[in-house]
Write an enzyme that holds these catalytic residues in place. Structure first.
Site, PDB file in Angstrom:
ATOM      1  N   HIS A 183       0.749  -1.054   0.203  1.00  0.00           N
ATOM      2  CA  HIS A 183      -0.131  -0.151   0.243  1.00  0.00           C
ATOM      3  C   HIS A 183       0.598   1.384  -0.022  1.00  0.00           C
ATOM      4  O   HIS A 183       2.027   1.490  -0.288  1.00  0.00           O
ATOM      5  CB  HIS A 183      -0.909  -0.429   1.028  1.00  0.00           C
ATOM      6  CG  HIS A 183      -0.225  -0.116   2.392  1.00  0.00           C
ATOM      7  ND1 HIS A 183       0.636   0.516   3.249  1.00  0.00           N
ATOM      8  CD2 HIS A 183      -0.662  -1.637   3.233  1.00  0.00           C
ATOM      9  CE1 HIS A 183       1.256   0.548   4.112  1.00  0.00           C
ATOM     10  NE2 HIS A 183       0.576  -1.248   4.326  1.00  0.00           N
TER      11      HIS A 183
HETATM   12  P1  TYD Z   1      -1.422  -2.825   8.391  1.00  0.00           P
HETATM   13  O1  TYD Z   1      -0.841  -0.995   8.022  1.00  0.00           O
HETATM   14  O2  TYD Z   1      -2.373  -2.679   7.095  1.00  0.00           O
HETATM   15  O3  TYD Z   1      -0.152  -4.187   7.989  1.00  0.00           O
HETATM   16  P2  TYD Z   1       0.645  -4.602   7.525  1.00  0.00           P
HETATM   17  O4  TYD Z   1       0.924  -3.197   6.084  1.00  0.00           O
HETATM   18  O5  TYD Z   1       2.226  -4.382   7.968  1.00  0.00           O
HETATM   19  O6  TYD Z   1       0.308  -5.053   6.091  1.00  0.00           O
HETATM   20  O7  TYD Z   1      -1.895  -3.256   9.838  1.00  0.00           O
HETATM   21  C1  TYD Z   1      -2.270  -4.036   9.836  1.00  0.00           C
HETATM   22  C2  TYD Z   1      -3.820  -4.489  11.018  1.00  0.00           C
HETATM   23  O8  TYD Z   1      -3.382  -3.412  12.621  1.00  0.00           O
HETATM   24  C3  TYD Z   1      -4.893  -3.201  10.772  1.00  0.00           C
HETATM   25  O9  TYD Z   1      -5.990  -3.669  10.866  1.00  0.00           O
HETATM   26  C4  TYD Z   1      -4.848  -2.343  11.362  1.00  0.00           C
HETATM   27  C5  TYD Z   1      -4.462  -2.372  12.555  1.00  0.00           C
HETATM   28  N1  TYD Z   1      -2.585  -1.139  12.680  1.00  0.00           N
HETATM   29  C6  TYD Z   1      -3.193  -0.544  14.103  1.00  0.00           C
HETATM   30  O10 TYD Z   1      -4.178  -0.271  14.729  1.00  0.00           O
HETATM   31  N2  TYD Z   1      -2.245   0.232  14.517  1.00  0.00           N
HETATM   32  C7  TYD Z   1      -1.106   1.097  13.533  1.00  0.00           C
HETATM   33  O11 TYD Z   1      -0.140   2.020  14.388  1.00  0.00           O
HETATM   34  C8  TYD Z   1      -0.997   0.118  12.822  1.00  0.00           C
HETATM   35  C9  TYD Z   1       0.684  -0.224  11.753  1.00  0.00           C
HETATM   36  C10 TYD Z   1      -1.792  -0.836  12.636  1.00  0.00           C
END
Ligand code: TYD
Length: 155
Positions: free
Chosen positions: A69
């Site tokens: 993303h």
């Molecule tokens: P995401 O950023 O989509 O993970 P990645 O990009 O590493 O694959 O985040 C995964 C999940 O964690 C999503 O449901 C949101 C949650 N999250 C938070 O609640 N706070 C945060 O600071 C982050 C980075 C993620």
């Protein structure tokens, strides 16, 4: 999308390679000590933003991918606190692979850069410092929309 171009980052780099989307390898201070080395990072001194959030990714199973993303506004700094992994960065036209494998340098990723983290070594810890609190609304999760916005000059 263009073929991936690897940016291999060794343990020393006097001349950091130019990376797509304004991404930048930033070498942090390293206080070498027989008791163990120490590195540190201060917002607006070593990296170009105020640190508003830190999170880390760990216990990653073999073959997993994270990210995939971009963010509309968030800037981030990614450090291999332990082990190694690859950060694939993409500005909508060109894509590069940056390997992070030491805890005294990291990758600055501006907003509106597509990024994915992959090829995690076992027991790796990915430390990410961000310029903003978490907000799902700041995520751009559709690559075609991201590439169109880049083409239209949103960045
Ligand atoms: P995401 O950023 O989509 O993970 P990645 O990009 O590493 O694959 O985040 C995964 C999940 O964690 C999503 O449901 C949101 C949650 N999250 C938070 O609640 N706070 C945060 O600071 C982050 C980075 C993620």
């Amino acid at each position: 999308m263009a073929a991936t171009k690897p940016v291999m980052v060794g343990t020393t780099h006097v001349d950091p390679p130019k990376i797509v989307g304004g991404c930048q390898i930033i070498t942090l201070p390293k206080i070498a000590d027989v008791r163990g080395n120490l590195s540190f990072v201060e917002g607006e001194r070593h990296i170009p933003f105020v640190i508003r959030r830190a999170y880390w990714i760990y216990d990653v199973p073999g073959g997993a991918l994270r990210g995939g993303h971009a963010y509309y506004k968030l800037e981030e700094f990614i450090i291999a606190a332990s082990g190694s992994f690859d950060v694939v960065v993409d500005d909508g036209r060109e894509r590069q692979v940056v390997q992070l494998n030491r805890s005294y340098f990291g990758l600055y990723v501006p907003s509106m850069v597509w990024r994915q983290i992959e090829n995690f070594s076992s027991n790796s810890v990915t430390l990410i410092l961000g310029s903003l609190p978490y907000s799902e609304g700041d995520y751009l999760r559709d690559y075609q929309t991201f590439a169109r916005l880049r083409r239209e000059g949103c960045k």
